[in-house]
Design a protein around this motif. Structure first.
Motif, PDB file in Angstrom:
ATOM      1  N   PHE A   1       0.608  -1.208   0.216  1.00  0.00           N
ATOM      2  CA  PHE A   1       0.550  -0.182   0.238  1.00  0.00           C
ATOM      3  C   PHE A   1       0.867   0.992  -0.391  1.00  0.00           C
ATOM      4  O   PHE A   1       0.785   2.055  -0.772  1.00  0.00           O
ATOM      5  CB  PHE A   1      -0.669  -0.262   1.372  1.00  0.00           C
ATOM      6  N   LYS A   2       1.679   1.048   0.593  1.00  0.00           N
ATOM      7  CA  LYS A   2       3.120   2.512   0.861  1.00  0.00           C
ATOM      8  C   LYS A   2       3.739   2.860  -0.201  1.00  0.00           C
ATOM      9  O   LYS A   2       3.609   3.701  -0.212  1.00  0.00           O
ATOM     10  CB  LYS A   2       3.946   2.697   2.426  1.00  0.00           C
ATOM     11  N   VAL A   3       4.268   1.395  -1.213  1.00  0.00           N
ATOM     12  CA  VAL A   3       5.151   1.938  -2.439  1.00  0.00           C
ATOM     13  C   VAL A   3       4.067   2.271  -3.575  1.00  0.00           C
ATOM     14  O   VAL A   3       4.336   2.806  -3.880  1.00  0.00           O
ATOM     15  CB  VAL A   3       5.221   0.403  -2.501  1.00  0.00           C
ATOM     16  N   VAL A   4       2.409   1.666  -3.240  1.00  0.00           N
ATOM     17  CA  VAL A   4       1.523   2.380  -4.779  1.00  0.00           C
ATOM     18  C   VAL A   4       1.385   3.127  -4.233  1.00  0.00           C
ATOM     19  O   VAL A   4       1.274   4.917  -5.346  1.00  0.00           O
ATOM     20  CB  VAL A   4       0.519   1.214  -4.418  1.00  0.00           C
ATOM     21  N   LYS A   5       1.174   3.819  -2.661  1.00  0.00           N
ATOM     22  CA  LYS A   5       1.368   5.573  -1.998  1.00  0.00           C
ATOM     23  C   LYS A   5       1.741   6.738  -2.619  1.00  0.00           C
ATOM     24  O   LYS A   5       2.327   7.185  -3.262  1.00  0.00           O
ATOM     25  CB  LYS A   5       0.602   5.482  -0.999  1.00  0.00           C
ATOM     26  N   LEU A   6       3.642   6.168  -2.377  1.00  0.00           N
ATOM     27  CA  LEU A   6       4.529   6.993  -2.583  1.00  0.00           C
ATOM     28  C   LEU A   6       4.500   6.995  -4.690  1.00  0.00           C
ATOM     29  O   LEU A   6       4.420   8.039  -5.086  1.00  0.00           O
ATOM     30  CB  LEU A   6       5.661   6.182  -2.433  1.00  0.00           C
ATOM     31  N   GLY A   7       4.711   5.293  -5.129  1.00  0.00           N
ATOM     32  CA  GLY A   7       4.218   5.846  -6.492  1.00  0.00           C
ATOM     33  C   GLY A   7       3.317   6.178  -7.255  1.00  0.00           C
ATOM     34  O   GLY A   7       3.618   7.217  -7.851  1.00  0.00           O
TER      35      GLY A   7
ATOM     36  N   LYS B   1       1.072  18.136  -8.839  1.00  0.00           N
ATOM     37  CA  LYS B   1       1.639  17.929  -7.015  1.00  0.00           C
ATOM     38  C   LYS B   1       2.927  17.966  -7.026  1.00  0.00           C
ATOM     39  O   LYS B   1       4.115  17.184  -7.553  1.00  0.00           O
ATOM     40  CB  LYS B   1       1.184  16.726  -6.837  1.00  0.00           C
ATOM     41  N   ARG B   2       3.310  18.099  -5.355  1.00  0.00           N
ATOM     42  CA  ARG B   2       4.545  18.687  -5.986  1.00  0.00           C
ATOM     43  C   ARG B   2       4.975  18.171  -3.935  1.00  0.00           C
ATOM     44  O   ARG B   2       3.875  18.540  -3.469  1.00  0.00           O
ATOM     45  CB  ARG B   2       5.352  20.282  -5.628  1.00  0.00           C
ATOM     46  N   ILE B   3       5.892  17.121  -4.174  1.00  0.00           N
ATOM     47  CA  ILE B   3       5.706  16.410  -2.853  1.00  0.00           C
ATOM     48  C   ILE B   3       7.600  16.586  -2.668  1.00  0.00           C
ATOM     49  O   ILE B   3       8.063  17.565  -3.154  1.00  0.00           O
ATOM     50  CB  ILE B   3       5.761  15.438  -3.174  1.00  0.00           C
ATOM     51  N   GLY B   4       7.716  16.591  -0.700  1.00  0.00           N
ATOM     52  CA  GLY B   4       9.171  17.054  -0.753  1.00  0.00           C
ATOM     53  C   GLY B   4       9.427  15.129  -0.977  1.00  0.00           C
ATOM     54  O   GLY B   4       9.055  14.783  -1.903  1.00  0.00           O
ATOM     55  N   GLU B   5      10.506  14.789  -1.099  1.00  0.00           N
ATOM     56  CA  GLU B   5      11.587  14.699  -0.744  1.00  0.00           C
ATOM     57  C   GLU B   5      10.797  12.804   0.173  1.00  0.00           C
ATOM     58  O   GLU B   5      10.619  14.206   1.712  1.00  0.00           O
ATOM     59  CB  GLU B   5      13.210  14.172  -0.155  1.00  0.00           C
ATOM     60  N   GLN B   6      11.031  11.703   0.186  1.00  0.00           N
ATOM     61  CA  GLN B   6      10.140  10.545   0.632  1.00  0.00           C
ATOM     62  C   GLN B   6      11.968  10.311   1.193  1.00  0.00           C
ATOM     63  O   GLN B   6      12.131   9.534   1.011  1.00  0.00           O
ATOM     64  CB  GLN B   6       9.446   9.876   0.296  1.00  0.00           C
ATOM     65  N   ASN B   7      11.785   9.732   2.752  1.00  0.00           N
ATOM     66  CA  ASN B   7      12.722   9.165   3.807  1.00  0.00           C
ATOM     67  C   ASN B   7      12.456   8.468   4.394  1.00  0.00           C
ATOM     68  O   ASN B   7      12.027   8.644   5.304  1.00  0.00           O
ATOM     69  CB  ASN B   7      13.452  10.368   4.177  1.00  0.00           C
ATOM     70  N   ILE B   8      12.601   7.258   3.301  1.00  0.00           N
ATOM     71  CA  ILE B   8      11.038   5.959   4.979  1.00  0.00           C
ATOM     72  C   ILE B   8      12.898   5.294   4.789  1.00  0.00           C
ATOM     73  O   ILE B   8      12.900   4.358   3.802  1.00  0.00           O
ATOM     74  CB  ILE B   8      10.675   5.241   4.494  1.00  0.00           C
ATOM     75  N   ALA B   9      13.378   4.945   6.429  1.00  0.00           N
ATOM     76  CA  ALA B   9      14.406   3.907   5.872  1.00  0.00           C
ATOM     77  C   ALA B   9      13.958   3.440   7.399  1.00  0.00           C
ATOM     78  O   ALA B   9      13.415   3.928   8.241  1.00  0.00           O
ATOM     79  CB  ALA B   9      15.437   5.159   6.592  1.00  0.00           C
TER      80      ALA B   9
ATOM     81  N   GLY C   1      14.752  -3.128  14.768  1.00  0.00           N
ATOM     82  CA  GLY C   1      13.972  -4.232  14.766  1.00  0.00           C
ATOM     83  C   GLY C   1      12.524  -4.236  13.999  1.00  0.00           C
ATOM     84  O   GLY C   1      12.500  -3.842  12.847  1.00  0.00           O
ATOM     85  N   ILE C   2      11.656  -5.019  14.664  1.00  0.00           N
ATOM     86  CA  ILE C   2      10.539  -5.568  13.375  1.00  0.00           C
ATOM     87  C   ILE C   2       9.604  -4.552  13.265  1.00  0.00           C
ATOM     88  O   ILE C   2       9.151  -3.025  13.778  1.00  0.00           O
ATOM     89  CB  ILE C   2       9.765  -6.336  14.613  1.00  0.00           C
ATOM     90  N   ASP C   3       8.996  -4.246  11.801  1.00  0.00           N
ATOM     91  CA  ASP C   3       8.692  -2.981  11.719  1.00  0.00           C
ATOM     92  C   ASP C   3       7.396  -3.493  10.729  1.00  0.00           C
ATOM     93  O   ASP C   3       8.336  -3.145   9.630  1.00  0.00           O
ATOM     94  CB  ASP C   3       8.572  -1.609  10.918  1.00  0.00           C
ATOM     95  N   LEU C   4       6.593  -4.259  10.132  1.00  0.00           N
ATOM     96  CA  LEU C   4       6.203  -5.036   9.967  1.00  0.00           C
ATOM     97  C   LEU C   4       4.944  -3.696   8.564  1.00  0.00           C
ATOM     98  O   LEU C   4       4.175  -4.749   7.689  1.00  0.00           O
ATOM     99  CB  LEU C   4       4.811  -5.777  10.132  1.00  0.00           C
ATOM    100  N   GLU C   5       4.849  -3.112   8.367  1.00  0.00           N
ATOM    101  CA  GLU C   5       4.129  -1.607   8.052  1.00  0.00           C
ATOM    102  C   GLU C   5       5.060  -1.490   6.508  1.00  0.00           C
ATOM    103  O   GLU C   5       4.346  -1.464   5.609  1.00  0.00           O
ATOM    104  CB  GLU C   5       4.191  -0.852   8.749  1.00  0.00           C
ATOM    105  N   TYR C   6       6.308  -2.350   6.692  1.00  0.00           N
ATOM    106  CA  TYR C   6       6.500  -2.306   5.307  1.00  0.00           C
ATOM    107  C   TYR C   6       7.780  -3.361   4.893  1.00  0.00           C
ATOM    108  O   TYR C   6       8.084  -3.048   4.227  1.00  0.00           O
ATOM    109  CB  TYR C   6       7.392  -0.767   4.176  1.00  0.00           C
ATOM    110  N   GLU C   7       8.230  -3.652   6.081  1.00  0.00           N
ATOM    111  CA  GLU C   7       8.919  -4.238   5.752  1.00  0.00           C
ATOM    112  C   GLU C   7       8.582  -5.851   5.335  1.00  0.00           C
ATOM    113  O   GLU C   7       7.691  -6.487   5.778  1.00  0.00           O
ATOM    114  CB  GLU C   7       9.902  -4.764   6.744  1.00  0.00           C
TER     115      GLU C   7
END
Length: 394
Positions: free
Chosen positions: A55-61, A72-80, A84-90
């Protein structure tokens, strides 16, 4: 030819990743049957954990597409990814730490009675254990102050005591809190200024460590209905979680002391034995006397993953904690019936090899170092065992 082959391999890997993302998203959204069907078709291995990454990848795309088209003008997306565990994007994260079966005992200490409490210091350099021993009452819980040389202990003698362990001759507490019932659990606020205390009563206590003033939630109707069996602060100090003999898990606002969510009958109505937050404070890991371990997502207030396979006969008699390892790649949980260590991949719940813990009684406490590959087990056999990762061999 070499360039073409490399490009083809890359496309295959990208397609495999795309299918894995689709499977994980389906699991995340609750479409288990579709996810299993797609997983069988795509022959996904290892198993895909529930994740919101697609979902997040599609939204970013879509955002990037709008930016390129000038709409639309957006700023840089810094998602690092953090630690530890983070199932929202890994979804596909390689473990960087050893599974439970690769640990070995390097130290054993004996008490004079059942050993049922322990704690790791946040630095990973100190461990404390508690027992019935030959004293009047049993030590039920321990926690280190995050920044000072202070150890807090709770007991069945209705007290919380504070010890300055930096003094070589320390034997007596330098101050104490007297409760009206036995103390079951406690947890220092990340600042060290407050202490969360659970007792044989439904009301959770929050003490100011400096003044000993006690705070309780002002809405009694939202409190537990039976004694509090587990309590833990979140690392970001915004929340704390409690578990109870009533079977519920409650999440509290750390400032207002109000309940913000309740997981009813979290372990099929059985007593909740432990609650602990992930490092990013997005998840709660719990264990219960139903012999199950569960991962709860706070943003959606739901159980995301169930780790099964411990406790061959179902309900536990004593109960124990479930813990993350130091990298949150694995989850450790002692099996009461076999006195062995169950270990799962935290992201996809794949069961790892068992480790025989060598205790002659039920393990009542397990704690993992927050900084390295080591853990401690405390048992009814009067012993505490310190475990460390086995050395690599040829």
């Amino acid at each position: 030819m070499i360039g073409g082959a490399s490009h083809g391999d890359s496309e295959v890997k990208n397609r495999e990743l795309m299918y894995r993302l689709m499977i994980s998203q389906l699991f995340y959204d609750g479409h288990q049957q579709l996810a299993v069907q797609l997983s069988n078709i795509a022959k996904a291995h290892p198993a895909c954990p529930p994740s919101d990454r697609l979902f997040k990848v599609v939204k970013l795309g879509l955002d990037a597409e709008e930016e390129l088209s000038g709409r639309k003008r957006i700023g840089e997306q810094n998602i690092a990814p953090g630690t530890g565990i983070d199932l929202e994007y890994e979804t596909d994260v390689q473990s960087i730490s050893p599974e439970g079966a690769l640990y070995e005992t390097c130290y054993v200490t004996a008490h004079k009675g059942p050993c049922r409490a322990g704690a790791f210091h946040s630095s990973g350099k100190l461990i404390a254990t508690g027992s019935e021993d030959a004293s009047i009452k049993e030590v039920t819980c321990l926690d280190f102050h995050p920044s000072h040389s202070i150890l807090a202990s709770g007991s069945t003698d209705f007290s919380v005591r504070f010890f300055e362990y930096s003094k070589p001759s320390v034997k007596k507490a330098y101050k104490s809190i007297q409760e009206s019932v036995p103390v079951r659990c406690l947890s220092f606020h990340p600042s060290g200024d407050f202490l969360l205390v659970g007792v044989d009563h439904p009301t959770v206590r929050l003490y100011d460590v400096n003044t000993f003033q006690c705070f309780v939630g002002r809405n009694p109707s939202t409190h537990h209905t039976l004694p509090v069996s587990a309590a833990k602060w979140s690392p970001n100090a915004n929340l704390y979680a409690t578990g109870s003999v009533d079977g519920d898990i409650k999440v509290w606002d750390g400032v207002s002391n109000l309940v913000i969510s309740t997981f009813k009958k979290a372990h099929d109505g059985e007593e909740v034995c432990s609650v602990t937050f992930s490092r990013n404070s997005k998840y709660i890991l719990s264990s219960g006397k139903d012999s199950l371990v569960k991962l709860w997502e706070l943003s959606t207030n739901r159980c995301l993953i169930v780790y099964t396979g411990a406790g061959m006969t179902g309900k536990m008699d004593q109960g124990s904690q479930a813990v993350f390892n130091h990298t949150e790649d694995y989850i450790f949980f002692p099996d009461e019936n076999t006195t062995s260590l169950c270990c799962w991949d935290s992201r996809n719940a794949e069961r790892q090899r068992l480790l025989a813990l060598g205790h002659n009684g039920a393990v009542r406490y397990i704690g993992h170092s927050p900084t390295g590959p080591s853990f401690i087990t405390c048992s009814e056999d009067f012993r505490a065992r310190f475990w460390y990762r086995k050395a690599d061999t040829d």
